[in-house]
Design a protein around this motif. Structure first.
Motif, PDB file in Angstrom:
ATOM      1  N   ASP A 170      -5.462   1.119-110.267  1.00  0.00           N
ATOM      2  CA  ASP A 170      -6.270   1.343-109.073  1.00  0.00           C
ATOM      3  C   ASP A 170      -5.815   0.461-107.932  1.00  0.00           C
ATOM      4  O   ASP A 170      -6.604  -0.011-107.140  1.00  0.00           O
ATOM      5  N   GLY A 171      -4.553   0.186-107.880  1.00  0.00           N
ATOM      6  CA  GLY A 171      -4.050  -0.697-106.823  1.00  0.00           C
ATOM      7  C   GLY A 171      -4.400  -0.201-105.446  1.00  0.00           C
ATOM      8  O   GLY A 171      -4.707  -0.979-104.550  1.00  0.00           O
ATOM      9  N   ASP A 174      -8.069  -0.811-104.527  1.00  0.00           N
ATOM     10  CA  ASP A 174      -8.322  -2.221-104.242  1.00  0.00           C
ATOM     11  C   ASP A 174      -7.910  -2.591-102.839  1.00  0.00           C
ATOM     12  O   ASP A 174      -8.529  -3.393-102.183  1.00  0.00           O
ATOM     13  N   GLU A 177     -10.430  -1.939 -99.918  1.00  0.00           N
ATOM     14  CA  GLU A 177     -11.599  -2.797 -99.743  1.00  0.00           C
ATOM     15  C   GLU A 177     -11.177  -4.155 -99.195  1.00  0.00           C
ATOM     16  O   GLU A 177     -10.015  -4.498 -99.171  1.00  0.00           O
TER      17      GLU A 177
END
Lengths: 180, 92, 189
Positions: A170-171, A174, A177
């Motif tokens: 899920d780079g 991330d 955000e």
């Protein structure tokens, strides 16, 4: 003007001289490394590390020569700025160097990143046949990363995270955000 | 001793700068040149610092602070540019 | 643009740093100047909003001082290592890119570890995988697996030192448990 004071001054001058010469030699070291090392990555070691020590020695020499207390905070601030910025530029250049295949594989004994890159490239090829999934993800993290650079000195290192590997895990999520 | 230090450091820094310029000229890739110019910037900073320490003035102190603070932006910019261009070339 | 409100406590290190820079640049640490600097720092921190850095809330000075001294010594050692390798090995130097998973997943800790690693001998961060908090480190003069293992241990020791200084309580406890089992394992055989 007392003999002791004269002695102390002589010692301080001698220490300053040693620091100045060593600091200059550090610059020469960086150059020798630049000229002698075979590939970009090892040159990067040579370009970054002696500069930090060299500036430290030269700033210390200035502080020793100027007997004014207010000089020291400025010198400390200057050195901390360098400590913060040097790894950022080294990392950015190194990352660009690795991506653009400036690395000579025959000079590496171990390369654990290569396997990851190849695996992620294979996954991308495998999943890239779907409609528009190839073009979209390739662009977005790139953009995020540019924005991430603007955050702070530390942001460059942080924003750089997971870009190359964005199709694993899920780079990408991330990265979005934390910008608020 | 002051003169001796000045001469030694001047010679050393000149050699260092010459080497860095050689690497800028020879450097097989753009990133090598960027790296070498970073080193050259460091050598200029070192020369400023040595001048201040030997002649006991602080005229260039804040120039030095600014150098350490923003000197890295150039190489970061070029690094980004290089990786972007190559990335697109590989994709197409 | 939605803004999370930042408490003064998380902002405090940034403000203190800004005031120090202000005082240093004005060459004036009188209370009046510092107060004015603090005001400007507050205004700057409000207007030029940055995402807050999540601090753990603890900072161990007793651990930080030795760490800083060791760090300084390593900075010196790094330069001399580069001299040695440049003069002796030169073009024949052999390197490696090593994958090192970190314990901590906080951005601050990964960044701090990366910064320290870039300045100590023989290591440079090439790539960061933020989702798994893994660093890919370029090591200078790494000839075989044993050298790579040494580099990996060095990286994890550095991170352990940073966790002891300013890691969260949970990270610290995990680290303590890990070292306890490691020492027990080391003692039994």
């Amino acid at each position: 003007m007392t003999p002791e004071a004269g002695g102390v001054d002589a010692v301080i001058d001698a220490v300053t001289a040693v620091f100045l010469v060593l600091g200059a030699l550090m610059s020469l070291t960086a150059t020798i490394g630049l000229l002698r090392f075979p590939d970009l990555m090892s040159r990067m070691h040579a370009a970054t590390k002696p500069q930090v020590l060299g500036l430290f020695l030269l700033l210390a020499a200035i502080g020793l020569q100027m007997r004014q207390w207010w000089v020291w905070p400025v010198l400390v601030v200057a050195w901390i700025f360098q400590l913060l910025t040097v790894p950022v530029s080294a990392h950015m250049v190194g990352r660009a160097g690795y991506r653009t295949k400036h690395l000579h594989p025959e000079l590496l004994s171990v390369d654990e990143l290569e396997a990851v890159v190849r695996r992620s490239a294979a996954e991308q090829e495998g999943s890239g046949t779907g409609p528009a999934s190839a073009a979209g993800p390739a662009e977005d993290p790139e953009l995020d990363d540019v924005l991430g650079l603007g955050e702070a000195g530390d942001g460059a290192l942080r924003g750089a995270a997971g870009q190359n590997l964005d199709d694993r895990g899920d780079g990408r999520g991330d990265q979005g955000e934390g910008k608020g | 001793m002051k003169d001796a230090v000045l001469i030694i450091t001047a010679v050393v820094l000149t050699l260092a700068a010459a080497g860095a310029i050689v690497r800028i000229a020879v450097g097989p890739s753009l990133l090598d040149r960027v790296l070498a110019s970073d080193v050259l910037l460091g050598i200029v900073g070192a020369a400023l610092a040595i001048d201040m320490a030997v002649n006991r003035h602080l005229n260039n102190l804040f120039l030095l602070v600014a150098l350490t603070l923003i000197g890295f932006i150039g190489s970061v910019t070029v690094a980004r540019f290089v990786s972007d261009r190559r990335g697109q070339a590989n994709d197409s | 643009m939605s803004r999370k409100p930042i408490s003064l406590r998380t902002e405090l290190p940034l403000l203190i740093w800004l005031v120090i820079v202000w005082g240093a640049l004005w060459r004036d640490f009188s209370p009046g100047n510092l107060l004015f600097g603090a005001l400007i720092a507050l205004v700057v921190a409000r207007i030029f909003y940055l995402p807050p850095v999540e601090l753990s809330g603890r900072f161990n000075v007793l651990r930080a001082v030795p760490f800083a001294l060791v760090f300084l010594a390593k900075v010196v050692a790094a330069s001399f290592q580069v001299i040695y390798l440049a003069v002796v090995k030169g073009p024949k130097v052999v390197n490696a890119v090593v994958e090192v998973p970190l314990r901590s997943h906080s951005d601050l800790m990964v960044t701090a570890t990366g910064h320290v690693l870039s300045l100590i001998p023989g290591s440079l961060v090439v790539e960061v995988d933020r989702s798994t908090s893994t660093l890919y480190i370029h090591g200078l003069d790494i000839r075989d697996e044993a050298d790579a293992a040494r580099l990996r241990k060095e990286v994890q020791d550095t991170e352990a030192g940073l966790i002891r200084i300013m890691g969260t309580k949970a990270e610290l406890e995990a680290l303590e448990a890990e070292t306890a089992t490691a020492s027990r394992k080391g003692a039994t055989p």
